[in-house]
Design an enzyme around this catalytic site. Structure first.
Site, PDB file in Angstrom:
ATOM      1  N   SER A 544       7.781   7.209  -1.326  1.00 30.45           N
ATOM      2  CA  SER A 544       8.525   6.511  -0.278  1.00 30.45           C
ATOM      3  C   SER A 544       9.733   7.364   0.125  1.00 30.45           C
ATOM      4  O   SER A 544       9.556   8.495   0.563  1.00 30.45           O
ATOM      5  CB  SER A 544       8.920   5.116  -0.761  1.00 30.45           C
ATOM      6  OG  SER A 544       9.314   4.313   0.324  1.00 30.45           O
ATOM      7  N   ASP A 630       0.198   0.052   5.140  1.00 33.52           N
ATOM      8  CA  ASP A 630       1.576   0.125   4.644  1.00 33.52           C
ATOM      9  C   ASP A 630       2.553  -0.197   5.775  1.00 33.52           C
ATOM     10  O   ASP A 630       2.639   0.553   6.748  1.00 33.52           O
ATOM     11  CB  ASP A 630       1.837   1.532   4.105  1.00 33.52           C
ATOM     12  CG  ASP A 630       3.189   1.665   3.428  1.00 33.52           C
ATOM     13  OD1 ASP A 630       4.041   0.771   3.580  1.00 33.52           O
ATOM     14  OD2 ASP A 630       3.397   2.691   2.751  1.00 33.52           O
ATOM     15  N   HIS A 665       1.721  -0.086   0.834  1.00 32.51           N
ATOM     16  CA  HIS A 665       2.778   0.748   0.278  1.00 32.51           C
ATOM     17  C   HIS A 665       2.652   0.932  -1.232  1.00 32.51           C
ATOM     18  O   HIS A 665       2.917   2.014  -1.747  1.00 32.51           O
ATOM     19  CB  HIS A 665       4.133   0.117   0.611  1.00 32.51           C
ATOM     20  CG  HIS A 665       5.293   1.029   0.392  1.00 32.51           C
ATOM     21  ND1 HIS A 665       5.503   2.167   1.162  1.00 32.51           N
ATOM     22  CD2 HIS A 665       6.323   0.998  -0.489  1.00 32.51           C
ATOM     23  CE1 HIS A 665       6.608   2.774   0.758  1.00 32.51           C
ATOM     24  NE2 HIS A 665       7.117   2.088  -0.241  1.00 32.51           N
TER      25      HIS A 665
END
Length: 694
Positions: A544, A630, A665
């Site tokens: 991320s 995501d 995600h």
């Protein structure tokens, strides 16, 4: 076997802001109907799907020679997980509730027994609920106050759009109510007839709290509060006493809280303190007062204040625990007679217990050089016992019940490693690197006790450094698969986290964001200086915003690294933060700055954006991953980055892109399925380091 990597088509596209043009020939990889894709992945444009699937096929082809290694790693990782694991029961009225797994189960079962022991009742079977779905993740699970109903949220796409379902516990009958499009939070009203939830808007941002009456259509639900500012997220939680429902509007530096009583589901929320830029606070209740953690009055590392419930407004606040230099107050948990607060001092956590009736406080002591602590909520408000978790890089997690009155610890559970684990076989070190400006950068380093530390061993350096998120010095059974094979595993506690207090976060955001990347490079250089690593023989790993970190580091010092693992990487950051239609963009402006309004922020982000700074030069080997649904880091960011790297880099090192076409995600949701992703990462690293035979 595929003979050559897929080459993404270049389609002319120009992005312009502040008089600056950027050519983005891979912009087409963003599906124009991305919102629909989040809800139904099958509608993805055919040409985009073809490219992503070609990249996935190329990745599998290039890793065909380590297929058995991946399988072996998976079994090795799986062998460290207790097959029939269970959580310690939590008492709630006449029952004790807990989660457990079936031996081969991917998803948990939610169960209860009578409080004093007796026959188990399975209230929710996650494995059974998951069967119709390619992806399944449980969110919140909550029983009603009278223990007659169970509500839970579930995500069946990976896009974090949770639906809420309810059943009668006594009969197991599923109630027809299905609440769609929520954030996953579930809070019961005391009457057992109403549920509070947060709805996501079309941009997937939670901005409305509704109250649903069981047995009525979702369309009839009462709007409790709407957050009108697109720069804020709206969240929902239950108070420690379960007497109140909290509604929190929050940006990264500003918060605003409201409350209503859980026994008044038709009530209107009461504002505690109006938002004021830079003022952060959160709230819990104890008896007739609210306890408020706040950075008011220049308390950069926060302090505790109190206010009567009948007058919660800021004018009624008074100091309870004052601000102290070098002490970050991270959170507080309230009981009827006690307060427990989690603090950070000298980059290590500590727990402090306050007797709010008799007065006085004490600290719970720990011995290891580096460790992680966590407060466990959900206990009964009237209890004299606190639950907390403790672990270190060598010590598996232990959950203790601590008598706040007698100060005795009872071990409730120790994380079992079925395949065996000897803490004495490893050494943990806490060391410091020196940053570009002379600042000390803490690092936690784990290695085998017999490591040579002579720069001959492979090293993995992990980092994150954003949103004030600290990287705890806790236990991970997964990383032992690398350490046992000779890797040195290092975590860099860089600016942008809060390991050294809130200022540590401020010094790694907005116009100071490049400190984060430079700290990470300094950490790598320190490993070389100590002769624990050789230049060009370090792997770096981040996910991320940590993917942005390793992407920036790869651009800055590609010669320092041998391999990069970037999971769901936020690498096309300037384009994303310029696009206020994306779900995370407006709330992100307080983290990165607003490049729409500020040319200075635009130019700064352009200077560090990993995607925008890919150049015709040699890069380390790279494994880049993403998730099709995501909503946080959209799939096209890793896809575009891989496409651009493949087109311009000058080396022959591996460049692999793996997009999970059925997840978001957090990747796969099942506890064993997730291990396949870890095995992929580790097999890639072992292949790159020439250690695939180990």
């Amino acid at each position: 076997m595929t003979d050559s990597p897929p080459i993404a088509e270049r389609r002319p596209h120009t992005l312009s802001a502040h008089g600056v043009d950027r050519e983005d020939p891979y912009y087409w990889l963003r599906d124009e109907n991305w919102r629909d894709v989040m809800r139904d992945p099958s509608v993805l444009q055919a040409d985009i799907r073809a490219y992503l699937e070609a990249e996935n096929a190329w990745t599998e082809a290039q890793l065909a020679d380590v297929e058995q290694l991946r399988a072996d790693l998976f079994e090795e990782l799986k062998a460290r997980i207790k097959p029939d694991d269970a959580s310690p029961p939590v008492n709630d009225g006449p029952f004790a509730y807990y989660m457990r797994y079936e031996t081969t189960g991917e998803h948990p079962l939610y169960c209860r027994t009578p409080r004093d022991g007796g026959e188990e009742s399975v209230l929710l079977d996650g494995d059974a609920e998951s069967k119709p779905h390619a992806f399944y993740r449980l969110g919140a699970i909550r029983q009603s106050f009278d223990h007659g109903r169970l509500a839970w949220s579930e995500d069946v796409k990976g896009s974090e759009l949770y639906r809420i379902r309810v059943r009668e516990i006594e009969t197991g009958a599923l109630i027809d109510d299905v609440i769609e499009g929520t954030s996953g939070a579930v809070v019961w009203a005391r009457d057992g007839e109403h549920i509070f939830y947060t709805l996501l808007n079309d941009d997937l941002r939670p901005d409305k709290v509704f109250c649903h009456r069981i047995g009525t259509p979702q369309a009839d639900d009462r709007l409790v509060y709407h957050e009108p500012d697109s720069g804020y997220f709206l969240s929902l939680e239950e108070s420690d006493s379960r007497s109140f429902v909290y509604l929190a509007s929050h940006a990264s530096e500003t918060t605003e809280w409201r409350f209503l009583r859980s026994d008044e589901p038709r009530g209107e929320p009461v504002l505690i303190a109006p938002r004021r830029e830079g003022h952060q606070y959160d709230v819990t209740d104890q008896g007739g007062r609210f306890v408020i953690r706040t950075n008011r009055d220049g308390a950069i590392d926060f302090k505790l204040m109190e206010a009567p419930i009948w007058s919660p407004f800021e004018s009624s606040w008074s100091d309870l625990v004052p601000a102290r230099d070098g002490v970050l107050v991270r959170g507080v948990l309230a009981f009827q007679k006690w307060l427990a607060r989690l603090e950070t001092v000298n980059a290590l956590p500590r727990l402090v217990v306050t007797d709010t009736e008799g007065g006085g406080e004490h600290e719970i002591a720990f011995d290891e050089e580096a460790y992680a602590l966590g407060l466990s909520g959900g206990q009964e408000y009237g209890s004299d016992n606190l639950r907390f978790s403790y672990s270190s890089p060598t010590t598996p997690e232990r959950i203790f019940e601590y008598g706040m009155s007698d100060r005795e610890r009872t071990l409730l559970k120790e994380q079992e490693i079925p395949s065996g684990h000897d803490p004495a076989a490893y050494i943990v070190r806490r060391v410091q690197a020196t940053g570009h400006d002379g600042t000390g950068i803490p690092m936690t380093v784990l290695h085998r006790a017999d490591a040579k530390l002579d720069s001959s061993e492979p090293v993995l350096l992990y980092g994150y450094g954003s949103y004030g998120m600290s990287m705890p010095a806790g236990f991970s059974p997964h990383r032992l698969s690398l350490v046992n094979r000779g890797f040195i595993y290092a975590v860099a506690h860089i600016r942008g986290g809060m390991e050294k207090g809130y200022q540590w976060y401020l010094d790694g955001k907005l116009e100071k964001k490049t400190n984060t990347f430079r700290d990470f490079v300094s950490a790598g250089e320190e490993l070389v200086r100590r002769r624990w690593a050789a230049e060009g023989e370090i792997a770096i790993h981040g996910g991320s915003a940590g993917g942005m970190l390793v992407g920036a580091a790869a651009n800055m010092r590609p010669d320092l690294w041998k391999a990069v693992v970037a999971e769901v990487p936020f690498v096309d950051c300037l384009t994303t933060i310029l696009d206020d239609s994306l779900p995370l963009t407006p709330p992100e402006w307080t983290e990165w700055g607003n490049p729409i309004a500020s040319k200075e922020i635009h130019d700064l982000m352009r200077a560090y954006s990993p995607y925008d700074n890919v150049e015709a030069k040699a890069y380390p080997a790279m494994l880049i991953t993403g998730g099709l649904t995501d909503p946080r880091v959209t799939y096209w960011e890793p896809a575009k980055w891989a496409a651009k790297l493949r087109a311009v880099k000058t080396d022959e090192n591996l460049l692999l892109l793996k997009i999970n076409m059925e997840a978001g995600h957090a990747g796969s949701a099942g506890r064993f399925d997730k291990l396949k992703e870890v095995a992929l990462n580790y097999a890639f690293l072992l292949k790159v380091f020439g250690m695939a035979g180990r």
